[in-house]
Design a protein around this motif. Structure first.
Motif, mmCIF file in Angstrom:
data_model
loop_
_atom_site.group_PDB
_atom_site.id
_atom_site.type_symbol
_atom_site.label_atom_id
_atom_site.label_comp_id
_atom_site.label_asym_id
_atom_site.label_seq_id
_atom_site.Cartn_x
_atom_site.Cartn_y
_atom_site.Cartn_z
ATOM 1 N N GLU A 171 0.820 -1.213 0.000
ATOM 2 C CA GLU A 171 0.000 0.000 0.000
ATOM 3 C C GLU A 171 0.855 1.266 0.000
ATOM 4 O OE1 GLU A 171 -0.470 -2.384 2.485
ATOM 5 O OE2 GLU A 171 -2.119 -3.399 1.461
ATOM 6 N N MET A 172 2.089 1.151 0.458
ATOM 7 C CA MET A 172 2.969 2.320 0.515
ATOM 8 C C MET A 172 3.429 2.764 -0.878
ATOM 9 S SD MET A 172 5.187 1.326 3.866
ATOM 10 C CE MET A 172 6.120 2.825 3.868
ATOM 11 N N LEU A 173 3.180 1.939 -1.897
ATOM 12 C CA LEU A 173 3.564 2.293 -3.257
ATOM 13 C C LEU A 173 2.455 3.026 -4.011
ATOM 14 C CD1 LEU A 173 5.513 -0.851 -4.488
ATOM 15 C CD2 LEU A 173 6.410 1.421 -4.010
ATOM 16 N N ILE A 174 1.274 3.145 -3.407
ATOM 17 C CA ILE A 174 0.155 3.768 -4.120
ATOM 18 C C ILE A 174 0.439 5.234 -4.427
ATOM 19 C CG2 ILE A 174 -2.279 4.439 -3.947
ATOM 20 C CD1 ILE A 174 -2.718 1.836 -2.367
ATOM 21 N N LEU A 175 0.769 6.032 -3.422
ATOM 22 C CA LEU A 175 1.023 7.453 -3.642
ATOM 23 C C LEU A 175 2.238 7.691 -4.548
ATOM 24 C CD1 LEU A 175 0.238 10.357 -3.172
ATOM 25 C CD2 LEU A 175 1.573 10.305 -1.052
ATOM 26 N N PRO A 176 3.381 7.029 -4.317
ATOM 27 C CA PRO A 176 4.503 7.235 -5.247
ATOM 28 C C PRO A 176 4.175 6.858 -6.690
ATOM 29 C CG PRO A 176 5.291 6.237 -3.237
ATOM 30 C CD PRO A 176 3.790 6.243 -3.154
ATOM 31 N N THR A 177 3.360 5.821 -6.879
ATOM 32 C CA THR A 177 2.987 5.427 -8.237
ATOM 33 C C THR A 177 2.068 6.460 -8.876
ATOM 34 O OG1 THR A 177 3.219 3.101 -7.629
ATOM 35 C CG2 THR A 177 1.981 3.575 -9.629
ATOM 36 N N LEU A 178 1.127 6.995 -8.108
ATOM 37 C CA LEU A 178 0.260 8.054 -8.634
ATOM 38 C C LEU A 178 1.067 9.298 -8.996
ATOM 39 C CD1 LEU A 178 -2.837 7.760 -6.275
ATOM 40 C CD2 LEU A 178 -2.688 7.114 -8.689
ATOM 41 N N LEU A 179 2.031 9.643 -8.174
ATOM 42 C CA LEU A 179 2.900 10.785 -8.487
ATOM 43 C C LEU A 179 3.734 10.521 -9.737
ATOM 44 C CD1 LEU A 179 4.038 11.734 -4.874
ATOM 45 C CD2 LEU A 179 2.512 13.039 -6.358
ATOM 46 N N ALA A 180 4.170 9.276 -9.920
ATOM 47 C CA ALA A 180 4.945 8.924 -11.114
ATOM 48 C C ALA A 180 4.074 9.007 -12.371
ATOM 49 C CB ALA A 180 5.534 7.523 -10.963
ATOM 50 N N PHE A 181 2.806 8.603 -12.266
ATOM 51 C CA PHE A 181 1.895 8.772 -13.402
ATOM 52 C C PHE A 181 1.732 10.256 -13.732
ATOM 53 C CE2 PHE A 181 0.206 4.403 -12.705
ATOM 54 C CZ PHE A 181 0.332 3.962 -14.014
ATOM 55 N N GLY A 182 1.644 11.091 -12.707
ATOM 56 C CA GLY A 182 1.562 12.528 -12.921
ATOM 57 C C GLY A 182 2.811 13.070 -13.597
ATOM 58 N N THR A 183 3.955 12.556 -13.213
ATOM 59 C CA THR A 183 5.220 12.965 -13.831
ATOM 60 C C THR A 183 5.234 12.611 -15.310
ATOM 61 O OG1 THR A 183 6.435 12.730 -11.756
ATOM 62 C CG2 THR A 183 7.725 12.627 -13.786
ATOM 63 N N ALA A 184 4.845 11.373 -15.627
ATOM 64 C CA ALA A 184 4.823 10.929 -17.027
ATOM 65 C C ALA A 184 3.812 11.734 -17.836
ATOM 66 C CB ALA A 184 4.510 9.444 -17.102
ATOM 67 N N LEU A 185 2.654 11.990 -17.267
ATOM 68 C CA LEU A 185 1.637 12.776 -17.956
ATOM 69 C C LEU A 185 2.125 14.207 -18.200
ATOM 70 C CD1 LEU A 185 -1.237 12.854 -19.084
ATOM 71 C CD2 LEU A 185 -2.000 13.533 -16.802
ATOM 72 N N GLN A 186 2.809 14.771 -17.219
ATOM 73 C CA GLN A 186 3.381 16.111 -17.366
ATOM 74 C C GLN A 186 4.348 16.161 -18.546
ATOM 75 O OE1 GLN A 186 5.791 17.148 -13.999
ATOM 76 N NE2 GLN A 186 6.997 18.577 -15.194
ATOM 77 N N LEU A 187 5.185 15.147 -18.680
ATOM 78 C CA LEU A 187 6.157 15.122 -19.771
ATOM 79 C C LEU A 187 5.478 14.961 -21.126
ATOM 80 C CD1 LEU A 187 8.931 12.947 -18.116
ATOM 81 C CD2 LEU A 187 8.865 15.425 -18.373
ATOM 82 N N ILE A 188 4.482 14.102 -21.192
ATOM 83 C CA ILE A 188 3.772 13.878 -22.456
ATOM 84 C C ILE A 188 3.047 15.146 -22.894
ATOM 85 C CG2 ILE A 188 1.864 12.593 -23.513
ATOM 86 C CD1 ILE A 188 2.755 10.205 -21.702
ATOM 87 N N VAL A 189 2.338 15.786 -21.974
ATOM 88 C CA VAL A 189 1.613 17.019 -22.301
ATOM 89 C C VAL A 189 2.594 18.127 -22.686
ATOM 90 C CG1 VAL A 189 0.161 18.843 -21.313
ATOM 91 C CG2 VAL A 189 -0.416 16.438 -20.940
ATOM 92 N N SER A 190 3.707 18.238 -21.972
ATOM 93 C CA SER A 190 4.699 19.271 -22.298
ATOM 94 C C SER A 190 5.252 19.082 -23.702
ATOM 95 C CB SER A 190 5.843 19.247 -21.289
ATOM 96 O OG SER A 190 5.382 19.570 -20.009
#
Length: 120
Positions: free
Chosen positions: A82-101
């Protein structure tokens, strides 16, 4: 300088460049540690993605999980999935940020970007 087009090299290069710069950014973090006053890893991640292509996203995604997991587990608690849920969501946000940029850069700028009209 010509970089190798090997997928493993691209993933590892993206991982290490993003991870180490993220650790520098975390030095400026506001407690409890997920928000930082500066985040140079975003620029490094975008540059790596633009130069090396889509395989760099995978390395950046994994590096973001590792860096953010270390923040969430800074108290030294035992590992729980369960401790990987927040870091994984943040990593998805990072990837999405790069794709949109990248999409925004391609849409609004002439590629390759020329700096001949910039004035000081």
């Amino acid at each position: 300088m010509i970089l190798p087009n090997n997928k493993v090299f691209v993933v590892l290069f993206a991982f290490f460049s993003y991870y180490f710069i993220a650790k520098v950014g975390l030095l400026f973090a506001i407690p409890p540690g997920f928000a930082s006053t500066i985040w140079p890893a975003a620029g490094i991640g975008l540059a790596t993605y633009l130069i090396m292509g889509r395989w760099a996203l995978f390395g950046i995604f994994i590096a973001s999980i590792f860096a953010n997991y270390q923040v969430s587990n800074s108290l030294g608690n035992p590992f729980f999935l369960e401790m990987l849920i927040l870091p994984t969501l943040l990593a998805f946000g990072t990837a999405l940020q790069l794709i949109v940029s990248k999409r925004l850069l391609i849409r609004f700028f002439e590629i390759p970007i020329k700096a001949v009209s910039l004035k000081v």
